[in-house]
Write an enzyme that holds these catalytic residues in place. Sequence first.
Site, PDB file in Angstrom:
ATOM      1  N   LYS A 116       0.875  -1.187   0.000  1.00  0.00           N
ATOM      2  CA  LYS A 116       0.000   0.000   0.000  1.00  0.00           C
ATOM      3  C   LYS A 116       0.903   1.224   0.000  1.00  0.00           C
ATOM      4  O   LYS A 116       2.041   1.167   0.467  1.00  0.00           O
ATOM      5  CB  LYS A 116      -0.873   0.004   1.266  1.00  0.00           C
ATOM      6  CG  LYS A 116      -2.113   0.856   1.153  1.00  0.00           C
ATOM      7  CD  LYS A 116      -3.240   0.149   0.444  1.00  0.00           C
ATOM      8  CE  LYS A 116      -4.393   1.093   0.167  1.00  0.00           C
ATOM      9  NZ  LYS A 116      -5.562   0.399  -0.387  1.00  0.00           N
ATOM     10  N   ASP A 163      -6.873   4.361  -4.703  1.00  0.00           N
ATOM     11  CA  ASP A 163      -7.563   4.208  -3.414  1.00  0.00           C
ATOM     12  C   ASP A 163      -8.179   5.591  -3.174  1.00  0.00           C
ATOM     13  O   ASP A 163      -8.374   6.353  -4.129  1.00  0.00           O
ATOM     14  CB  ASP A 163      -6.585   3.783  -2.301  1.00  0.00           C
ATOM     15  CG  ASP A 163      -7.307   3.414  -1.001  1.00  0.00           C
ATOM     16  OD1 ASP A 163      -7.896   2.335  -0.940  1.00  0.00           O
ATOM     17  OD2 ASP A 163      -7.313   4.222  -0.049  1.00  0.00           O
TER      18      ASP A 163
HETATM   19  P1  NDP Z   1     -12.992   7.829  -2.691  1.00  0.00           P
HETATM   20  O1  NDP Z   1     -11.930   8.827  -2.428  1.00  0.00           O
HETATM   21  O2  NDP Z   1     -13.505   7.629  -4.074  1.00  0.00           O
HETATM   22  O3  NDP Z   1     -14.271   8.118  -1.756  1.00  0.00           O
HETATM   23  C1  NDP Z   1     -14.193   8.148  -0.368  1.00  0.00           C
HETATM   24  C2  NDP Z   1     -15.548   8.538   0.145  1.00  0.00           C
HETATM   25  O4  NDP Z   1     -15.583   8.425   1.556  1.00  0.00           O
HETATM   26  C3  NDP Z   1     -15.909   9.988  -0.170  1.00  0.00           C
HETATM   27  O5  NDP Z   1     -17.283  10.060  -0.431  1.00  0.00           O
HETATM   28  C4  NDP Z   1     -15.556  10.703   1.117  1.00  0.00           C
HETATM   29  O6  NDP Z   1     -16.237  11.937   1.323  1.00  0.00           O
HETATM   30  C5  NDP Z   1     -16.020   9.654   2.111  1.00  0.00           C
HETATM   31  N1  NDP Z   1     -15.438   9.834   3.435  1.00  0.00           N
HETATM   32  C6  NDP Z   1     -14.184  10.194   3.759  1.00  0.00           C
HETATM   33  N2  NDP Z   1     -14.044  10.269   5.087  1.00  0.00           N
HETATM   34  C7  NDP Z   1     -15.258   9.961   5.607  1.00  0.00           C
HETATM   35  C8  NDP Z   1     -15.774   9.890   6.920  1.00  0.00           C
HETATM   36  N3  NDP Z   1     -14.998  10.155   7.979  1.00  0.00           N
HETATM   37  N4  NDP Z   1     -17.077   9.537   7.078  1.00  0.00           N
HETATM   38  C9  NDP Z   1     -17.868   9.280   6.001  1.00  0.00           C
HETATM   39  N5  NDP Z   1     -17.423   9.335   4.742  1.00  0.00           N
HETATM   40  C10 NDP Z   1     -16.155   9.677   4.548  1.00  0.00           C
HETATM   41  O7  NDP Z   1     -12.431   6.450  -2.102  1.00  0.00           O
HETATM   42  P2  NDP Z   1     -12.856   4.963  -2.447  1.00  0.00           P
HETATM   43  O8  NDP Z   1     -14.328   4.890  -2.652  1.00  0.00           O
HETATM   44  O9  NDP Z   1     -11.940   4.466  -3.485  1.00  0.00           O
HETATM   45  O10 NDP Z   1     -12.447   4.219  -1.090  1.00  0.00           O
HETATM   46  C11 NDP Z   1     -13.330   4.148   0.027  1.00  0.00           C
HETATM   47  C12 NDP Z   1     -12.867   3.052   0.953  1.00  0.00           C
HETATM   48  O11 NDP Z   1     -12.836   1.795   0.232  1.00  0.00           O
HETATM   49  C13 NDP Z   1     -11.449   3.193   1.535  1.00  0.00           C
HETATM   50  O12 NDP Z   1     -11.419   2.615   2.809  1.00  0.00           O
HETATM   51  C14 NDP Z   1     -10.599   2.363   0.578  1.00  0.00           C
HETATM   52  O13 NDP Z   1      -9.389   1.935   1.176  1.00  0.00           O
HETATM   53  C15 NDP Z   1     -11.543   1.196   0.343  1.00  0.00           C
HETATM   54  N6  NDP Z   1     -11.280   0.422  -0.855  1.00  0.00           N
HETATM   55  C16 NDP Z   1     -11.231   1.007  -2.087  1.00  0.00           C
HETATM   56  C17 NDP Z   1     -10.991   0.235  -3.204  1.00  0.00           C
HETATM   57  C18 NDP Z   1     -11.051   0.828  -4.569  1.00  0.00           C
HETATM   58  O14 NDP Z   1     -10.991   0.045  -5.525  1.00  0.00           O
HETATM   59  N7  NDP Z   1     -11.206   2.128  -4.750  1.00  0.00           N
HETATM   60  C19 NDP Z   1     -10.687  -1.199  -3.098  1.00  0.00           C
HETATM   61  C20 NDP Z   1     -10.870  -1.738  -1.755  1.00  0.00           C
HETATM   62  C21 NDP Z   1     -11.107  -0.933  -0.695  1.00  0.00           C
HETATM   63  P3  NDP Z   1     -15.787  13.296   0.566  1.00  0.00           P
HETATM   64  O15 NDP Z   1     -16.311  13.144  -0.825  1.00  0.00           O
HETATM   65  O16 NDP Z   1     -16.430  14.365   1.355  1.00  0.00           O
HETATM   66  O17 NDP Z   1     -14.290  13.326   0.611  1.00  0.00           O
END
Ligand code: NDP
Length: 445
Positions: free
Chosen positions: A125, A165
Amino acid sequence: MGYVDRVIDYYRQKDAQNPEFIQALEEVLDSTRLIFDRHPEYEKLGVLERLCEPERVIMFRVPWVDDNGNVRVNRGYRVQFNGAIGPYKGGLRFHPSVNLSVLKFLGFEQVFKNALTTLPIGGGKGGSDFDPKGKSEGEIMRFCQSFMSELYSHIGADVDVPAGDMGVGAREIGYLYGQYRKLSKLNTPGVLTGKGIKYGGSLVRTEATGYGLVYFVLEMLKHHGKKPEGLTTIISGSGNVAIYACEKAKQNGMKVIAMSDSKGYILDDNLDLDVVKQIKEVERGSLASYVEKCGHGEYHEGSLYDANIKCDIALPCGTQNEIDLERAKRLVSNGCWLVAEGANMPDNNEAVAYYLANKVLFAPGKAANAGGVATSALEMSQNSMRYSWSFEEVDQKLKDIMASIHQQCLNMIDEYNLEKHNYVAGANIAGMTKVVEAMVAQGII
Ligand code: NDP
């Protein structure tokens, strides 16, 4: 004190400044004790100590110039955690909260998740404390180029293959890949995944984590004799994972009534995902504008999990530690009986223990969100073959992989005589067994 407890204790002291890493380590080790009861010889081989120590950590300076001509400096990282079963594989996260503890927890989890996919990929990572929010296109590009100027000599299609990510999507991967190609003078698209379709990306990669999460939920429902139609579902986050989880859930007749972001959440019985996509994927804005844009629903500031919302299913897809014990209790008291993690470690260990004690069907992230990395590995395969599969082909492979991960959890539940709903131990034992056997076969390195 037994072997597992001694190792947990050692790392609690040694890495006291890495709380997220300790949390992940406690969760994994605590649920895999049975492996070490069965294999006392692993202690002498130092298996756990070797598993808990990253093979390599790279830290570097990332200087870049903002639009006003000021030099800014961020910190970059790549944690190459375990390569026993293949090249290090895992995303890059750009977010102000990124530090070594967060990346070690993510890298550690990634090792077992990648093993569960059954594909030949090790775990890693990386990322930076850079905040992409509010930055111009030029600033994003210059940051990505500077980040890759250091990282490029540590990665490679057979060495370490980063992906996206939080804060790293197709746009950032494009800039990172361009800089890699310029510096290395190599045209090896397999060095990064999550690329655009026109230059080596895979169909379904964008949707894979969210779709895969719902495929896993469908397997759980089928196994427990339930149907998805009409099940009220809440999803936290509105980024890549949350959006495509919502899409697939709706396609399967589940009723998604809530989504959130880092500032607030929307409640809407007729949740309009196109409006969410417009706000998050196009405008990169806040959900606060949702109600005005689509003319229905409600917006509230704060966490979705502090509200009393009746639901059957919760899919936490935002970030780590969104749900603590109090929030887990609230979910359960509002009728939630299935929780599947789209994010990595969105539930803390007390919340998970509460779910298990209350017979909530709970799918840990390393099983339920493995569809993203699995499809990244499919992207690597297509790059190696210089060939592309159709959307339907990749989607079918993703479905098969999620079904196989679900089956591996069930196999371990049976083999180790665990409680039928204990997917946590099932996933951790299945993933760890594979990694440990590969490590032992390769000797002390
Ligand atoms: P993004 O950056 O696309 O989206 C993250 C989302 O989470 C945004 O909507 C953000 O809000 C929101 N967020 C951030 N902090 C908080 C919080 N404290 N409470 C509620 N919502 C919050 O990231 P991903 O969707 O890619 O990743 C999300 C999760 O999934 C992470 O844990 C990542 O490690 C995991 N993951 C992702 C993968 C991938 O393929 N992308 C694969 C496997 C796991 P805002 O828009 O306001 O910033």
